[in-house]
Motif scaffolding. Structure first.
Motif, PDB file in Angstrom:
ATOM      1  N   ALA A  69      -3.750   3.534  -2.347  1.00  0.00           N
ATOM      2  CA  ALA A  69      -3.071   2.764  -1.308  1.00  0.00           C
ATOM      3  C   ALA A  69      -4.072   1.889  -0.550  1.00  0.00           C
ATOM      4  O   ALA A  69      -3.794   0.718  -0.261  1.00  0.00           O
ATOM      5  N   ALA A  70      -5.242   2.430  -0.260  1.00  0.00           N
ATOM      6  CA  ALA A  70      -6.260   1.663   0.460  1.00  0.00           C
ATOM      7  C   ALA A  70      -6.774   0.501  -0.379  1.00  0.00           C
ATOM      8  O   ALA A  70      -6.992  -0.606   0.139  1.00  0.00           O
ATOM      9  N   ALA A 123       0.827  -1.204   0.000  1.00  0.00           N
ATOM     10  CA  ALA A 123       0.000   0.000   0.000  1.00  0.00           C
ATOM     11  C   ALA A 123       0.861   1.255   0.000  1.00  0.00           C
ATOM     12  O   ALA A 123       0.568   2.223  -0.715  1.00  0.00           O
ATOM     13  N   ALA A 124       1.931   1.246   0.787  1.00  0.00           N
ATOM     14  CA  ALA A 124       2.820   2.405   0.814  1.00  0.00           C
ATOM     15  C   ALA A 124       3.479   2.610  -0.551  1.00  0.00           C
ATOM     16  O   ALA A 124       3.603   3.747  -1.025  1.00  0.00           O
ATOM     17  N   GLY A 125       3.882   1.511  -1.171  1.00  0.00           N
ATOM     18  CA  GLY A 125       4.468   1.615  -2.504  1.00  0.00           C
ATOM     19  C   GLY A 125       3.478   2.142  -3.528  1.00  0.00           C
ATOM     20  O   GLY A 125       3.828   2.976  -4.371  1.00  0.00           O
ATOM     21  N   LEU A 159       3.959   5.609  -5.538  1.00  0.00           N
ATOM     22  CA  LEU A 159       3.956   5.636  -7.004  1.00  0.00           C
ATOM     23  C   LEU A 159       2.846   6.527  -7.552  1.00  0.00           C
ATOM     24  O   LEU A 159       3.030   7.213  -8.570  1.00  0.00           O
ATOM     25  N   ALA A 160       1.703   6.542  -6.878  1.00  0.00           N
ATOM     26  CA  ALA A 160       0.611   7.412  -7.317  1.00  0.00           C
ATOM     27  C   ALA A 160       0.996   8.880  -7.176  1.00  0.00           C
ATOM     28  O   ALA A 160       0.722   9.698  -8.058  1.00  0.00           O
ATOM     29  N   THR A 219      -3.300  13.464  -6.700  1.00  0.00           N
ATOM     30  CA  THR A 219      -3.483  14.258  -5.494  1.00  0.00           C
ATOM     31  C   THR A 219      -3.371  13.350  -4.274  1.00  0.00           C
ATOM     32  O   THR A 219      -3.389  12.124  -4.386  1.00  0.00           O
ATOM     33  N   TYR A 220      -3.259  13.965  -3.097  1.00  0.00           N
ATOM     34  CA  TYR A 220      -3.133  13.160  -1.881  1.00  0.00           C
ATOM     35  C   TYR A 220      -4.346  12.257  -1.644  1.00  0.00           C
ATOM     36  O   TYR A 220      -4.177  11.081  -1.311  1.00  0.00           O
ATOM     37  N   PRO A 221      -5.590  12.747  -1.823  1.00  0.00           N
ATOM     38  CA  PRO A 221      -6.729  11.838  -1.645  1.00  0.00           C
ATOM     39  C   PRO A 221      -6.739  10.685  -2.652  1.00  0.00           C
ATOM     40  O   PRO A 221      -7.070   9.546  -2.303  1.00  0.00           O
TER      41      PRO A 221
END
Length: 65
Positions: free
Chosen positions: A42-43, A21-23, A27-28, A34-36
């Motif tokens: 990730a979710a 998820a962190a990866g 990458l996103a 954007t952060y959301p």
């Protein structure tokens, strides 16, 4: 002994899912999301990793019983 193995396997799965998820989030963000949007990706990756693990464990449990 069996409880310890199950707890260690569960911890390993959660750690691997968190790393995936962190990866995916990183990458996103590198792709310009954007952060959301990065958090959503990730979710989704975390949920997919947990779901895949549960499916594989269910298949193994069916085969071994």
């Amino acid at each position: 002994m069996t409880v310890a193995v199950v707890l260690l396997a569960t911890a390993l799965v959660i750690v691997v899912a968190l790393l995936a998820a962190a990866g995916a989030g990183k990458l996103a963000r590198m792709d310009g999301a954007t952060y959301p949007a990065a958090l959503t990706r990730a979710a989704v990756t975390f949920a997919a990793a947990i779901t895949l693990t549960a499916t594989v464990a269910s298949a193994f449990a069916t085969l071994l019983t």
